[in-house]
Design an enzyme around this catalytic site. Sequence first.
Site, mmCIF file in Angstrom:
data_model
loop_
_atom_site.group_PDB
_atom_site.id
_atom_site.type_symbol
_atom_site.label_atom_id
_atom_site.label_comp_id
_atom_site.label_asym_id
_atom_site.label_seq_id
_atom_site.Cartn_x
_atom_site.Cartn_y
_atom_site.Cartn_z
ATOM 1 N N PHE A 85 1.341 -0.989 -0.001
ATOM 2 C CA PHE A 85 0.344 -0.500 0.466
ATOM 3 C C PHE A 85 1.386 0.919 -0.420
ATOM 4 C CE2 PHE A 85 -1.787 -3.550 2.490
ATOM 5 C CZ PHE A 85 -2.999 -4.352 1.883
ATOM 6 N N ASP B 27 0.736 -1.337 -4.803
ATOM 7 C CA ASP B 27 -0.283 -0.312 -4.900
ATOM 8 C C ASP B 27 -0.975 -0.559 -5.499
ATOM 9 O OD1 ASP B 27 -1.043 2.710 -2.430
ATOM 10 O OD2 ASP B 27 -2.270 2.631 -5.119
ATOM 11 N N ASN C 273 -3.777 -5.276 -6.625
ATOM 12 C CA ASN C 273 -4.673 -5.936 -5.323
ATOM 13 C C ASN C 273 -3.382 -6.534 -4.675
ATOM 14 O OD1 ASN C 273 -5.810 -7.769 -3.779
ATOM 15 N ND2 ASN C 273 -7.794 -6.017 -4.202
ATOM 16 N N ASP D 272 0.762 -0.609 5.279
ATOM 17 C CA ASP D 272 0.601 0.086 5.874
ATOM 18 C C ASP D 272 -1.209 1.288 4.832
ATOM 19 O OD1 ASP D 272 0.054 3.508 7.170
ATOM 20 O OD2 ASP D 272 0.937 3.997 5.267
ATOM 21 N N CYS E 4 -5.231 3.331 10.088
ATOM 22 C CA CYS E 4 -5.456 4.387 10.796
ATOM 23 C C CYS E 4 -7.313 4.401 11.111
ATOM 24 C CB CYS E 4 -5.665 4.826 9.247
ATOM 25 S SG CYS E 4 -5.656 4.017 7.930
#
Length: 400
Positions: free
Chosen positions: A226, A248, A276, A303, A343
């Site tokens: 990511f 990504d 993916n 992340d 997050c």
Amino acid sequence: MDTLPTVLIKPGDADRLVAGHPWVYAGSVLRLTQPAQDGQLVQVKDHRQRFLGTGFFNSKSKINVRVLSPERVVVDQAFFETRIRAAREVRKRHLPSATSMRVVNAEGDFLSGLIVDKYEDTLAVQISALGMDQRKPMIVAALNAIFAPRAIVERSDVASRKFEGLTESNGPLSGEAPTSMVVRLNGLEFETDLATGHKTGLYLDQQVNYQRVSEFAAGAQVLDCFSFLGGFGLHAARCGAAQVHMLDQSADAIAAATRNAARNGFADKCSFEATNVFDWLKAQTASRPNEKVIPKFDLIILDPPSFTRNRASVPDALRGYKEIHLRALKLLKPGGILATFCCSHHVDSNLFQDTVLSAAYDARKILRRVATYSQSPDHPIIPMIPETEYLKGFAYELVR
């Protein structure tokens, strides 16, 4: 001030406001002493008429009042200048050398519904509350007075605006804004698009963590999952990684990360795939019966974007987090480091760590925690406002 409409709070619901949380939910309102216009400044009192603060009212929102101050205040340009200057001083203390950072972080800076990000000499504004939106000219004037930026652009394209009765609003507010610009983080340069980039352009909340995680990268084979614009990967390359592979799903992000690697002189150390990440990890860890997956990486960084939009989606999110950790651990060499982040406000640190350790158990791996991460200090955390704390992370060493 006594002429302002008064919002009276139900018995037992005032303690949270006294402790510092700025939100008055619709269910906590006993009554209004007189009609109030949406977006209007009101005063808040408990059921015994004791003053609690002043804030913006919005009948359309579940948050009926966003308290701005425990005192009686006049909300004008001077008010915004004072608050924003105070926020800037926090950044000067904690990120003295940064040229790009978040300079106003909504509730974390006692300006609920307002975010301001500084990208070099340009500001990006995101407004998610009606009261703030109605005072946009005051906010823009205050920002120009304090920062004298080349331009101010608006990126109020968050879904939460519809809960305030607002539509999306994007575009220039002041000056002539570049659509694409170079942003410097920790001495590295990142190309970003302020008009279409994630959040208001890029992720500023990882600025300190980019540096900290890269401390594990010397001589390492690194996998950056990511990767977006290459924040973790390029910091790792600068710290002496032998090779960095970035993944990504966005082809545009991978193209930008490729340009950023070349811009910073690390093109020879970096490789990229638009894919993916779940599918990639699954393919890399697929094996036949009695076959073992051969670990390839000394440092793996996870992340991902938030997997949760609300509390109801937490169980599905945890399954997703567990899956990527289970796969990543199979690709990590013994003694290697897994740096991982979440997050989502709805997944706290303990729950996130439990999910990582559950994946380690299923993979029959033993981990040693070697670092704990949070959001950069330009995203200040007010403990009494849990919503201000959302980013959490850990680094684990694979013991065996």
